[in-house]
Structures are given as C-alpha cells and as structure tokens.
Design a protein around this motif. Structure first.
Motif, PDB file in Angstrom:
ATOM      1  N   LYS A  61      48.783  25.474  22.838  1.00 25.43           N
ATOM      2  CA  LYS A  61      47.735  25.052  21.979  1.00 25.43           C
ATOM      3  C   LYS A  61      47.386  26.209  21.032  1.00 25.43           C
ATOM      4  CE  LYS A  61      45.416  22.100  25.266  1.00 25.43           C
ATOM      5  NZ  LYS A  61      44.191  21.863  26.276  1.00 25.43           N
ATOM      6  N   LEU A  62      47.545  27.739  21.368  1.00 33.11           N
ATOM      7  CA  LEU A  62      47.495  28.518  20.616  1.00 33.11           C
ATOM      8  C   LEU A  62      48.439  28.634  19.378  1.00 33.11           C
ATOM      9  CD1 LEU A  62      46.581  31.634  23.070  1.00 33.11           C
ATOM     10  CD2 LEU A  62      45.055  30.449  21.398  1.00 33.11           C
ATOM     11  N   ILE A  63      49.749  28.263  19.823  1.00 30.88           N
ATOM     12  CA  ILE A  63      50.695  28.437  18.788  1.00 30.88           C
ATOM     13  C   ILE A  63      50.510  27.238  17.678  1.00 30.88           C
ATOM     14  CG2 ILE A  63      53.283  27.703  18.487  1.00 30.88           C
ATOM     15  CD1 ILE A  63      54.069  29.129  21.347  1.00 30.88           C
ATOM     16  N   GLU A  64      49.900  26.200  18.217  1.00 29.89           N
ATOM     17  CA  GLU A  64      49.570  25.025  17.239  1.00 29.89           C
ATOM     18  C   GLU A  64      48.339  25.607  16.334  1.00 29.89           C
ATOM     19  OE1 GLU A  64      48.787  21.718  19.643  1.00 29.89           O
ATOM     20  OE2 GLU A  64      50.697  21.429  20.436  1.00 29.89           O
ATOM     21  N   LYS A  65      47.637  26.284  16.703  1.00 29.38           N
ATOM     22  CA  LYS A  65      46.517  26.573  15.935  1.00 29.38           C
ATOM     23  C   LYS A  65      46.736  27.940  15.121  1.00 29.38           C
ATOM     24  CE  LYS A  65      41.477  26.947  16.613  1.00 29.38           C
ATOM     25  NZ  LYS A  65      40.180  27.332  17.374  1.00 29.38           N
ATOM     26  N   ILE A 123      49.445  34.859  36.280  1.00 28.81           N
ATOM     27  CA  ILE A 123      49.436  35.959  37.291  1.00 28.81           C
ATOM     28  C   ILE A 123      48.881  35.172  38.735  1.00 28.81           C
ATOM     29  CG2 ILE A 123      48.201  37.865  38.314  1.00 28.81           C
ATOM     30  CD1 ILE A 123      50.118  38.689  36.279  1.00 28.81           C
ATOM     31  N   PHE A 124      48.186  34.117  38.413  1.00 29.32           N
ATOM     32  CA  PHE A 124      47.722  33.412  39.777  1.00 29.32           C
ATOM     33  C   PHE A 124      48.477  32.420  40.294  1.00 29.32           C
ATOM     34  CE2 PHE A 124      43.792  35.725  39.442  1.00 29.32           C
ATOM     35  CZ  PHE A 124      43.043  35.668  40.692  1.00 29.32           C
ATOM     36  N   GLY A 125      49.604  32.337  39.571  1.00 29.67           N
ATOM     37  CA  GLY A 125      50.623  31.246  40.008  1.00 29.67           C
ATOM     38  C   GLY A 125      50.226  29.944  39.372  1.00 29.67           C
ATOM     39  N   LEU A 126      49.651  29.787  38.312  1.00 24.97           N
ATOM     40  CA  LEU A 126      49.562  28.493  37.568  1.00 24.97           C
ATOM     41  C   LEU A 126      50.051  28.475  36.114  1.00 24.97           C
ATOM     42  CD1 LEU A 126      45.602  28.465  38.390  1.00 24.97           C
ATOM     43  CD2 LEU A 126      47.210  26.857  39.535  1.00 24.97           C
ATOM     44  N   PRO A 127      51.254  28.363  36.146  1.00 26.77           N
ATOM     45  CA  PRO A 127      52.309  28.514  35.131  1.00 26.77           C
ATOM     46  C   PRO A 127      51.729  27.347  34.264  1.00 26.77           C
ATOM     47  CG  PRO A 127      53.656  27.966  36.744  1.00 26.77           C
ATOM     48  CD  PRO A 127      52.360  28.400  37.615  1.00 26.77           C
ATOM     49  N   ASP A 128      51.906  26.014  34.659  1.00 27.97           N
ATOM     50  CA  ASP A 128      51.589  25.090  33.870  1.00 27.97           C
ATOM     51  C   ASP A 128      50.191  24.953  33.094  1.00 27.97           C
ATOM     52  OD1 ASP A 128      54.004  23.867  34.992  1.00 27.97           O
ATOM     53  OD2 ASP A 128      53.039  22.592  36.227  1.00 27.97           O
ATOM     54  N   ARG A 129      49.226  25.643  33.614  1.00 27.59           N
ATOM     55  CA  ARG A 129      47.890  25.620  32.967  1.00 27.59           C
ATOM     56  C   ARG A 129      48.236  26.983  31.840  1.00 27.59           C
ATOM     57  NH1 ARG A 129      44.561  24.462  31.445  1.00 27.59           N
ATOM     58  NH2 ARG A 129      42.803  25.358  32.022  1.00 27.59           N
ATOM     59  N   ALA A 130      48.998  27.971  32.140  1.00 27.28           N
ATOM     60  CA  ALA A 130      49.263  28.899  31.211  1.00 27.28           C
ATOM     61  C   ALA A 130      50.104  28.188  29.976  1.00 27.28           C
ATOM     62  CB  ALA A 130      49.872  30.040  31.783  1.00 27.28           C
ATOM     63  N   VAL A 131      51.040  27.513  30.303  1.00 29.95           N
ATOM     64  CA  VAL A 131      51.771  27.106  29.119  1.00 29.95           C
ATOM     65  C   VAL A 131      51.000  26.258  28.315  1.00 29.95           C
ATOM     66  CG1 VAL A 131      53.666  25.156  28.796  1.00 29.95           C
ATOM     67  CG2 VAL A 131      54.096  27.041  30.488  1.00 29.95           C
ATOM     68  N   TYR A 187      40.631  34.029  20.098  1.00 32.49           N
ATOM     69  CA  TYR A 187      42.081  34.085  20.350  1.00 32.49           C
ATOM     70  C   TYR A 187      42.440  35.132  21.447  1.00 32.49           C
ATOM     71  CZ  TYR A 187      47.208  34.296  19.516  1.00 32.49           C
ATOM     72  OH  TYR A 187      48.468  34.230  19.700  1.00 32.49           O
ATOM     73  N   GLU A 188      41.908  36.153  21.278  1.00 40.85           N
ATOM     74  CA  GLU A 188      42.183  37.343  22.613  1.00 40.85           C
ATOM     75  C   GLU A 188      41.557  36.728  23.850  1.00 40.85           C
ATOM     76  OE1 GLU A 188      43.841  39.956  22.753  1.00 40.85           O
ATOM     77  OE2 GLU A 188      44.253  40.408  20.758  1.00 40.85           O
ATOM     78  N   ASP A 189      40.293  36.279  24.074  1.00 44.05           N
ATOM     79  CA  ASP A 189      40.097  35.787  25.158  1.00 44.05           C
ATOM     80  C   ASP A 189      40.879  34.601  25.862  1.00 44.05           C
ATOM     81  OD1 ASP A 189      37.614  37.042  25.081  1.00 44.05           O
ATOM     82  OD2 ASP A 189      36.292  35.607  24.365  1.00 44.05           O
ATOM     83  N   THR A 190      41.444  33.566  24.644  1.00 41.24           N
ATOM     84  CA  THR A 190      42.357  32.587  25.356  1.00 41.24           C
ATOM     85  C   THR A 190      43.453  33.060  25.845  1.00 41.24           C
ATOM     86  OG1 THR A 190      41.249  31.407  23.861  1.00 41.24           O
ATOM     87  CG2 THR A 190      43.120  30.340  24.774  1.00 41.24           C
ATOM     88  N   MET A 191      44.185  34.165  25.107  1.00 44.83           N
ATOM     89  CA  MET A 191      45.334  34.931  25.561  1.00 44.83           C
ATOM     90  C   MET A 191      45.204  35.243  26.930  1.00 44.83           C
ATOM     91  SD  MET A 191      48.307  34.535  23.709  1.00 44.83           S
ATOM     92  CE  MET A 191      49.050  36.032  24.079  1.00 44.83           C
ATOM     93  N   VAL A 192      44.045  36.070  27.360  1.00 43.64           N
ATOM     94  CA  VAL A 192      43.883  36.761  28.577  1.00 43.64           C
ATOM     95  C   VAL A 192      43.731  35.649  29.548  1.00 43.64           C
ATOM     96  CG1 VAL A 192      42.172  38.057  29.798  1.00 43.64           C
ATOM     97  CG2 VAL A 192      42.689  38.666  27.531  1.00 43.64           C
ATOM     98  N   ALA A 193      43.371  34.672  29.288  1.00 39.28           N
ATOM     99  CA  ALA A 193      42.918  33.411  30.174  1.00 39.28           C
ATOM    100  C   ALA A 193      44.512  32.911  30.750  1.00 39.28           C
ATOM    101  CB  ALA A 193      42.047  32.281  29.618  1.00 39.28           C
ATOM    102  N   TYR A 227      52.435  36.191  16.487  1.00 40.51           N
ATOM    103  CA  TYR A 227      53.510  36.134  17.431  1.00 40.51           C
ATOM    104  C   TYR A 227      53.014  36.176  18.852  1.00 40.51           C
ATOM    105  CZ  TYR A 227      52.340  41.210  18.235  1.00 40.51           C
ATOM    106  OH  TYR A 227      51.855  42.280  18.684  1.00 40.51           O
ATOM    107  N   ARG A 228      51.856  36.548  19.360  1.00 42.68           N
ATOM    108  CA  ARG A 228      51.471  36.835  20.612  1.00 42.68           C
ATOM    109  C   ARG A 228      51.686  35.592  21.738  1.00 42.68           C
ATOM    110  NH1 ARG A 228      45.976  39.652  19.393  1.00 42.68           N
ATOM    111  NH2 ARG A 228      46.043  37.972  17.815  1.00 42.68           N
ATOM    112  N   ALA A 229      51.179  34.225  21.172  1.00 43.24           N
ATOM    113  CA  ALA A 229      51.639  33.323  22.333  1.00 43.24           C
ATOM    114  C   ALA A 229      52.947  33.027  22.122  1.00 43.24           C
ATOM    115  CB  ALA A 229      50.677  32.075  21.590  1.00 43.24           C
TER     116      ALA A 229
END
Length: 219
Positions: free
Chosen positions: A123-127, A110-118, A98-104, A132-134
């Motif tokens: 997916k984390l919220i679904e899983k 930060i790199f300006g790829l919000p769609d990928r972050a979303v 979970y932590e690895d995925t959140m950091v990714a 609360y973190r996602a």
C-alpha cells in the motif's frame, strides 16, 4: 568500553542465545529497554529472539522502543505477543504518517506476521511510488524466502530501491545473496563488486566474493 568488549561480548550476546543467557547471569539484567528500529543485523536478531523468548515478556512497544521484563514479574502487565500485537500498535497501523506505517510493517514482520507486513508495504508503494523505503523493506522480506517466485520479486524491488536513490553497500550485498539463491552467479558477483564500489572495505562483500570463488573458480 574497548573494541574487544563489543566484538567479544556485546555483539555476540545479541546474536547467540547462549551468550545472552551468560550475560543475564553475569550482569543480572531485569529489564530490557530496546530501540527496535536500530538497523544492525545483531540488533534485529536480538529483538526477534526476545519476541519469542519465554523467559521475557514484552510489556510496552511504540514507534521507537520496546520494553521487556522477566516473564514472571508483574503479572498485572500483559505480554504483548503475536495474538495481540496489532491491537497494541493500532495507532501506528491507523496513522497517515509514512514513518509510522513503515514501523508498523516492520514490527509485524518481526512478530512473524509477514502477510500483514507485505500488505502494508504494498500500500505504501502504491501511495508513495517515489520513496525507496517500502521497496527496500518488501524486497528484503521477499529476499529472506527460498521461493524463486518471491526471490525474483525481491530482485525487482531491490533494484527499484537502488534506482530511487538507495545506493548502499548493504543493498547490493543483499541483492547478491538473492541472485546467488536464484543460481544467477554472475549477477551475484556483479552485485557484490558494486557493493565494494560504495564501500571498499565492506567485509561482507569480500567474504561473499571469496565464497563464490571457492564454489565456482571460473568466476
């Protein structure tokens, strides 16, 4: 270091490019070793600025740290940028932790790829619907826009994070800003007062309430 150093130099040089340039001249920095998951507003601002700063290049990033060197140094080391960052954090993106995925997700944002972050946060919220973190990260991302559709999604997500246990002044400050941008001024006021319940000395909440009173005296 005295408090004045942090107030007058350390924090401002993370927030303002001109102050950072002066600090580079003064101290002769030739490497930046940055713990990118530190959560202060000035620290995150500094990291965002350096990612797009053509005077520096990122040569390493992992779950915890990023390393920058002057752009013209070590031509044998490639610059990590928006075009190749996913390749460089593939092990985080492919992790089942979970932590690895959140950091990714955070790095991609930060790199300006919000769609990928979303996509990652959803997916984390679904899983992990009880973590609360996602919710918090996705709510913060949506809350940074000006689109009412996304601002309303931010309200839902931030409130969900609070219901799942993240009851912090920082969340209610952010929720208040989202309500304010939606022109829901009474709800904004309530959110900032709630922030003060959790942190009575919170300068941000007091400042928001003062500004709101100046704009709408009847509240």
């Amino acid at each position: 270091y005295p408090a004045t150093f942090f107030q007058d130099e350390y924090i401002p040089m993370q927030l303002e490019d001109a102050k950072w340039a002066s600090a580079v001249d003064k101290y002769g920095f030739d490497i930046i070793y940055w713990r990118h998951q530190e959560g202060t507003p000035w620290g995150r601002s500094f990291f965002r600025q350096r990612v797009t700063d053509n005077q520096w290049k990122m040569v390493q990033i992992d779950r915890y740290n990023a390393i920058f060197i002057p752009a013209n140094d070590r031509p044998d080391l490639a610059n990590i940028d928006v075009n190749n960052v996913e390749k460089n954090i593939a092990y985080l993106l492919n992790s089942h932790d979970y932590e690895d995925t959140m950091v990714a997700g955070d790095i991609l944002e930060i790199f300006g790829l919000p769609d990928r972050a979303v996509s990652i946060y959803q997916k984390l919220i679904e899983k992990y619907p009880r973590d609360y973190r996602a919710y918090l990260s996705l709510g913060s991302l949506y809350g940074s826009t000006s689109d009412p559709t996304y601002l309303n999604k931010a309200v839902t997500l931030l409130n969900a994070a609070a219901e799942l246990g993240y009851k912090k002044s920082s969340l209610y400050n952010q929720l208040g800003v989202v309500y304010f941008n939606l022109k829901l001024y009474e709800k904004a006021r309530q959110a900032w007062y709630t922030s003060l319940l959790y942190s009575p000395t919170d300068v941000g909440a007091r400042d928001y309430l003062k500004q709101l009173k100046d704009i709408i005296p009847s509240l």
